[in-house]
Design a protein around this motif. Structure first.
Motif, short mmCIF file in Angstrom:
data_model
loop_
_atom_site.label_atom_id
_atom_site.label_comp_id
_atom_site.label_asym_id
_atom_site.label_seq_id
_atom_site.Cartn_x
_atom_site.Cartn_y
_atom_site.Cartn_z
N ALA A 176 37.46 53.99 39.57
CA ALA A 176 37.83 52.58 39.39
C ALA A 176 39.15 52.45 38.64
N LYS A 177 39.98 51.50 39.08
CA LYS A 177 41.27 51.26 38.40
C LYS A 177 41.60 49.78 38.44
N LYS A 178 42.08 49.25 37.31
CA LYS A 178 42.55 47.85 37.33
C LYS A 178 44.00 47.85 37.80
N ILE A 179 44.32 47.05 38.81
CA ILE A 179 45.69 47.02 39.32
C ILE A 179 46.54 46.02 38.55
N MET A 180 45.99 44.81 38.30
CA MET A 180 46.75 43.82 37.53
C MET A 180 45.85 42.65 37.11
N ASP A 181 46.33 41.89 36.13
CA ASP A 181 45.64 40.67 35.71
C ASP A 181 46.25 39.47 36.44
N VAL A 182 45.44 38.44 36.65
CA VAL A 182 45.94 37.21 37.28
C VAL A 182 45.46 36.03 36.44
N VAL A 183 46.40 35.19 36.00
CA VAL A 183 46.02 34.07 35.12
C VAL A 183 45.52 32.87 35.94
#
Ligand code: SAH
Length: 262
Positions: free
Chosen positions: A165-172
Protein backbone atom coordinates in the motif's frame (compact mmCIF):
# COMPACT_ATOMS: atom_id res chain seq x y z
CA UNK A 1 -26.24 20.11 -15.85
CA UNK A 2 -28.82 20.10 -13.06
CA UNK A 3 -28.50 16.99 -10.98
CA UNK A 4 -29.57 16.21 -7.43
CA UNK A 5 -26.51 14.75 -5.78
CA UNK A 6 -27.29 11.96 -3.32
CA UNK A 7 -25.49 12.13 -0.02
CA UNK A 8 -26.27 8.54 0.94
CA UNK A 9 -24.48 7.36 -2.21
CA UNK A 10 -21.41 9.42 -1.31
CA UNK A 11 -21.77 11.62 -4.37
CA UNK A 12 -18.98 14.19 -4.21
CA UNK A 13 -17.83 14.98 -7.71
CA UNK A 14 -14.18 15.81 -8.25
CA UNK A 15 -13.97 19.12 -10.11
CA UNK A 16 -10.26 19.90 -10.32
CA UNK A 17 -8.95 18.99 -13.78
CA UNK A 18 -5.30 18.73 -12.82
CA UNK A 19 -6.13 16.32 -9.99
CA UNK A 20 -8.41 14.27 -12.27
CA UNK A 21 -5.62 14.10 -14.84
CA UNK A 22 -3.07 13.11 -12.23
CA UNK A 23 -5.26 10.30 -10.86
CA UNK A 24 -6.10 9.04 -14.36
CA UNK A 25 -2.42 9.07 -15.35
CA UNK A 26 -1.87 6.06 -13.05
CA UNK A 27 -3.77 3.87 -15.52
CA UNK A 28 -1.74 4.93 -18.57
CA UNK A 29 -0.48 1.84 -20.38
CA UNK A 30 -3.32 -0.38 -19.13
CA UNK A 31 -5.68 -1.81 -21.71
CA UNK A 32 -8.45 -3.02 -19.39
CA UNK A 33 -9.63 -0.52 -16.79
CA UNK A 34 -12.53 -0.75 -14.33
CA UNK A 35 -13.76 2.55 -12.89
CA UNK A 36 -15.71 2.39 -9.62
CA UNK A 37 -18.31 5.11 -9.02
CA UNK A 38 -17.86 7.15 -12.20
CA UNK A 39 -20.73 9.51 -11.29
CA UNK A 40 -21.16 11.99 -14.13
CA UNK A 41 -17.91 10.86 -15.74
CA UNK A 42 -15.37 13.52 -14.73
CA UNK A 43 -12.59 10.98 -14.17
CA UNK A 44 -13.86 8.81 -17.05
CA UNK A 45 -13.13 11.67 -19.47
CA UNK A 46 -9.44 11.56 -18.48
CA UNK A 47 -9.24 7.75 -18.43
CA UNK A 48 -10.30 7.78 -22.10
CA UNK A 49 -7.18 9.78 -23.04
CA UNK A 50 -5.04 6.68 -22.38
CA UNK A 51 -4.03 5.48 -25.86
CA UNK A 52 -3.46 1.90 -24.66
CA UNK A 53 -7.05 1.65 -23.43
CA UNK A 54 -9.15 -1.04 -25.09
CA UNK A 55 -11.99 -1.50 -22.58
CA UNK A 56 -13.21 0.79 -19.83
CA UNK A 57 -15.84 -0.80 -17.59
CA UNK A 58 -17.83 1.66 -15.46
CA UNK A 59 -19.47 0.34 -12.28
CA UNK A 60 -22.13 2.78 -11.07
CA UNK A 61 -24.88 2.00 -8.55
CA UNK A 62 -27.10 5.03 -9.21
CA UNK A 63 -29.38 4.56 -12.26
CA UNK A 64 -29.65 8.37 -12.63
CA UNK A 65 -25.86 8.58 -12.99
CA UNK A 66 -25.94 5.72 -15.47
CA UNK A 67 -28.31 7.82 -17.64
CA UNK A 68 -25.93 10.79 -17.39
CA UNK A 69 -23.01 8.60 -18.42
CA UNK A 70 -24.93 7.24 -21.40
CA UNK A 71 -25.74 10.80 -22.51
CA UNK A 72 -22.18 12.01 -22.07
CA UNK A 73 -20.20 9.19 -23.71
CA UNK A 74 -20.53 7.41 -27.03
CA UNK A 75 -17.00 5.96 -27.03
CA UNK A 76 -17.16 2.30 -28.05
CA UNK A 77 -14.44 1.32 -25.57
CA UNK A 78 -16.87 2.01 -22.70
CA UNK A 79 -19.11 -0.57 -21.02
CA UNK A 80 -21.53 0.90 -18.45
CA UNK A 81 -22.81 -1.42 -15.72
CA UNK A 82 -25.49 -0.41 -13.22
CA UNK A 83 -24.04 -2.51 -10.37
CA UNK A 84 -22.94 -2.34 -6.76
CA UNK A 85 -19.15 -2.29 -6.36
CA UNK A 86 -19.32 -3.90 -2.91
CA UNK A 87 -20.49 -7.14 -4.54
CA UNK A 88 -19.21 -7.11 -8.14
CA UNK A 89 -17.47 -10.24 -9.36
CA UNK A 90 -14.60 -9.14 -11.56
CA UNK A 91 -13.95 -12.62 -12.92
CA UNK A 92 -17.55 -12.84 -14.20
CA UNK A 93 -17.48 -9.36 -15.70
CA UNK A 94 -14.22 -10.04 -17.56
CA UNK A 95 -15.53 -13.42 -18.75
CA UNK A 96 -18.78 -11.86 -20.00
CA UNK A 97 -16.81 -9.60 -22.33
CA UNK A 98 -14.24 -12.26 -23.28
CA UNK A 99 -11.41 -10.36 -21.62
CA UNK A 100 -8.44 -12.55 -20.75
CA UNK A 101 -6.35 -9.81 -19.11
CA UNK A 102 -6.35 -8.56 -15.54
CA UNK A 103 -8.01 -5.21 -14.87
CA UNK A 104 -6.65 -1.94 -13.50
CA UNK A 105 -9.22 -0.75 -10.93
CA UNK A 106 -9.51 2.99 -10.33
CA UNK A 107 -11.99 5.53 -9.01
CA UNK A 108 -13.17 8.29 -6.74
CA UNK A 109 -14.86 5.82 -4.40
CA UNK A 110 -18.07 6.49 -2.44
CA UNK A 111 -16.50 7.00 1.01
CA UNK A 112 -19.30 5.44 3.08
CA UNK A 113 -18.69 2.04 1.45
CA UNK A 114 -15.03 2.52 0.51
CA UNK A 115 -13.87 -0.20 2.93
CA UNK A 116 -16.39 -2.77 1.73
CA UNK A 117 -15.49 -2.13 -1.90
CA UNK A 118 -11.79 -2.64 -1.20
CA UNK A 119 -12.43 -5.79 0.85
CA UNK A 120 -14.50 -7.16 -2.05
CA UNK A 121 -11.66 -6.33 -4.46
CA UNK A 122 -9.03 -7.95 -2.22
CA UNK A 123 -10.89 -11.26 -2.45
CA UNK A 124 -10.49 -11.05 -6.22
CA UNK A 125 -6.95 -9.74 -6.33
CA UNK A 126 -5.92 -12.45 -8.81
CA UNK A 127 -7.86 -10.56 -11.50
CA UNK A 128 -6.44 -7.14 -10.67
CA UNK A 129 -3.21 -5.47 -11.86
CA UNK A 130 -3.47 -2.54 -9.47
CA UNK A 131 -6.00 -0.50 -7.47
CA UNK A 132 -5.87 3.31 -7.36
CA UNK A 133 -8.60 4.71 -5.13
CA UNK A 134 -9.53 8.16 -3.89
CA UNK A 135 -10.81 7.61 -0.34
CA UNK A 136 -11.21 9.35 2.99
CA UNK A 137 -7.71 10.21 4.22
CA UNK A 138 -8.21 8.38 7.54
CA UNK A 139 -9.03 5.18 5.68
CA UNK A 140 -5.94 5.48 3.47
CA UNK A 141 -3.82 5.89 6.61
CA UNK A 142 -5.18 2.58 7.88
CA UNK A 143 -3.98 0.79 4.75
CA UNK A 144 -0.52 2.29 5.11
CA UNK A 145 -0.24 1.92 8.92
CA UNK A 146 2.67 0.34 10.78
CA UNK A 147 2.31 -2.15 13.67
CA UNK A 148 1.82 -0.68 17.16
CA UNK A 149 -0.04 2.38 15.85
CA UNK A 150 -3.76 3.08 16.33
CA UNK A 151 -4.38 2.91 12.58
CA UNK A 152 -2.92 -0.60 12.32
CA UNK A 153 -5.83 -3.04 12.12
CA UNK A 154 -7.77 -5.60 10.15
CA UNK A 155 -7.77 -3.50 6.98
CA UNK A 156 -3.99 -3.06 7.15
CA UNK A 157 -3.42 -6.78 7.59
CA UNK A 158 -5.94 -8.02 5.01
CA UNK A 159 -4.62 -5.66 2.35
CA UNK A 160 -1.01 -6.13 3.44
CA UNK A 161 -1.22 -9.89 2.88
CA UNK A 162 -2.11 -9.34 -0.78
CA UNK A 163 -0.78 -5.89 -1.65
CA UNK A 164 1.79 -3.20 -1.00
CA UNK A 165 0.00 0.00 0.00
CA UNK A 166 1.17 3.53 -0.81
CA UNK A 167 -0.43 6.96 -0.44
CA UNK A 168 -0.01 8.88 -3.70
CA UNK A 169 -1.34 12.29 -2.61
CA UNK A 170 -3.80 14.20 -0.43
CA UNK A 171 -6.82 16.00 -1.89
CA UNK A 172 -8.52 18.85 0.00
CA UNK A 173 -12.36 19.15 0.21
CA UNK A 174 -12.60 22.27 -2.03
CA UNK A 175 -11.77 20.08 -5.05
CA UNK A 176 -15.19 18.39 -4.80
CA UNK A 177 -18.81 19.39 -5.49
CA UNK A 178 -20.22 19.42 -2.84
CA UNK A 179 -17.10 19.45 -0.63
CA UNK A 180 -16.96 16.46 1.75
CA UNK A 181 -16.48 17.10 5.48
CA UNK A 182 -13.26 15.07 5.52
CA UNK A 183 -9.82 15.16 3.91
CA UNK A 184 -9.17 12.73 1.06
CA UNK A 185 -6.15 10.81 -0.22
CA UNK A 186 -5.32 8.67 -3.20
CA UNK A 187 -4.31 5.13 -2.28
CA UNK A 188 -2.34 2.77 -4.51
CA UNK A 189 -2.51 -0.99 -3.84
CA UNK A 190 -0.07 -3.10 -5.84
CA UNK A 191 -0.69 -6.87 -5.60
CA UNK A 192 2.08 -9.09 -4.24
CA UNK A 193 2.68 -12.41 -5.90
CA UNK A 194 1.59 -14.63 -3.03
CA UNK A 195 -1.22 -17.04 -3.71
CA UNK A 196 -3.74 -17.28 -0.88
CA UNK A 197 -6.63 -19.71 -1.17
CA UNK A 198 -10.17 -18.76 -0.24
CA UNK A 199 -9.94 -21.16 2.70
CA UNK A 200 -6.81 -19.41 3.98
CA UNK A 201 -8.43 -16.03 3.45
CA UNK A 202 -11.42 -17.03 5.60
CA UNK A 203 -9.05 -18.24 8.31
CA UNK A 204 -7.15 -14.97 8.21
CA UNK A 205 -10.38 -12.96 8.52
CA UNK A 206 -11.35 -15.10 11.54
CA UNK A 207 -7.92 -14.60 13.15
CA UNK A 208 -8.01 -10.83 12.55
CA UNK A 209 -11.54 -10.55 13.93
CA UNK A 210 -10.56 -12.33 17.14
CA UNK A 211 -7.36 -10.33 17.54
CA UNK A 212 -8.41 -6.84 16.50
CA UNK A 213 -11.79 -6.96 18.25
CA UNK A 214 -9.73 -7.42 21.43
CA UNK A 215 -6.61 -5.55 20.38
CA UNK A 216 -5.49 -4.63 23.92
CA UNK A 217 -5.64 -8.25 25.13
CA UNK A 218 -2.82 -10.78 24.99
CA UNK A 219 -3.26 -12.78 21.82
CA UNK A 220 -2.28 -16.33 22.79
CA UNK A 221 -4.74 -16.71 25.71
CA UNK A 222 -7.44 -15.20 23.49
CA UNK A 223 -6.78 -17.65 20.67
CA UNK A 224 -7.05 -20.66 23.00
CA UNK A 225 -10.86 -20.47 22.81
CA UNK A 226 -10.79 -20.80 19.03
CA UNK A 227 -7.84 -22.99 18.03
CA UNK A 228 -6.63 -26.50 18.92
CA UNK A 229 -3.71 -27.03 21.32
CA UNK A 230 -1.59 -28.12 18.36
CA UNK A 231 -2.41 -24.99 16.41
CA UNK A 232 -1.73 -22.79 19.43
CA UNK A 233 1.67 -24.43 19.80
CA UNK A 234 2.53 -23.66 16.18
CA UNK A 235 1.31 -20.08 16.48
CA UNK A 236 3.33 -19.58 19.69
CA UNK A 237 6.46 -20.83 17.90
CA UNK A 238 6.06 -18.12 15.30
CA UNK A 239 5.08 -15.27 17.61
CA UNK A 240 7.74 -16.26 20.18
CA UNK A 241 6.09 -14.11 22.85
CA UNK A 242 3.15 -15.23 24.99
CA UNK A 243 2.37 -11.64 25.97
CA UNK A 244 2.14 -10.18 22.46
CA UNK A 245 -0.96 -8.36 21.30
CA UNK A 246 -2.09 -8.65 17.70
CA UNK A 247 -1.26 -5.01 16.98
CA UNK A 248 2.42 -5.82 17.60
CA UNK A 249 2.56 -8.47 14.87
CA UNK A 250 3.75 -7.45 11.43
CA UNK A 251 1.86 -8.54 8.32
CA UNK A 252 4.76 -10.89 7.53
CA UNK A 253 4.39 -12.66 10.88
CA UNK A 254 0.64 -12.99 10.40
CA UNK A 255 1.10 -14.42 6.90
CA UNK A 256 3.62 -16.92 8.31
CA UNK A 257 0.96 -18.07 10.78
CA UNK A 258 -1.40 -18.74 7.90
CA UNK A 259 1.08 -20.76 5.97
CA UNK A 260 1.18 -23.20 8.89
CA UNK A 261 -2.55 -23.11 9.67
CA UNK A 262 -3.18 -24.06 5.98
N1 SAH B 1 -15.98 9.65 -9.94
C1 SAH B 1 -16.92 10.73 -9.88
C2 SAH B 1 -17.98 10.57 -8.78
C3 SAH B 1 -17.51 10.10 -7.45
S1 SAH B 1 -18.76 10.14 -6.24
C4 SAH B 1 -16.15 12.04 -9.74
O1 SAH B 1 -15.04 12.01 -9.26
O2 SAH B 1 -16.67 13.08 -10.12
C5 SAH B 1 -19.00 8.41 -5.92
C6 SAH B 1 -19.85 7.72 -6.97
O3 SAH B 1 -20.00 6.35 -6.56
C7 SAH B 1 -21.25 8.26 -7.15
O4 SAH B 1 -21.53 8.40 -8.50
C8 SAH B 1 -22.17 7.19 -6.52
O5 SAH B 1 -23.43 7.11 -7.11
C9 SAH B 1 -21.37 5.94 -6.77
N2 SAH B 1 -21.67 4.83 -5.84
C10 SAH B 1 -22.12 4.90 -4.57
N3 SAH B 1 -22.21 3.67 -4.02
C11 SAH B 1 -21.78 2.80 -4.97
C12 SAH B 1 -21.64 1.38 -5.02
N4 SAH B 1 -21.90 0.62 -3.96
N5 SAH B 1 -21.19 0.81 -6.17
C13 SAH B 1 -20.89 1.59 -7.25
N6 SAH B 1 -21.01 2.93 -7.26
C14 SAH B 1 -21.44 3.53 -6.14
Amino acid sequence: MILNLKKKLGQHLLNNNSILEKIASNAIGSSVVIEIGPGTGNLTEYLLKNISLKTLILIEKDPDMVLELKKRFSDNRIIILNEDATTIKIQNILATYNIAEKAFVIGNFPYNVGNSIIVNLLEQINYIVKIVALLQKEVVQRFCALPKTKDYGKLTVLSGLFCNAKKIMDVVPTNFTPPPKVMSSVLELTPKNNIITLEQYKNIVKFCNIGFNNRRKKLIPLLKQFYTTQEIEKITNIIKNDNARIEELSVDVISEIFLILK
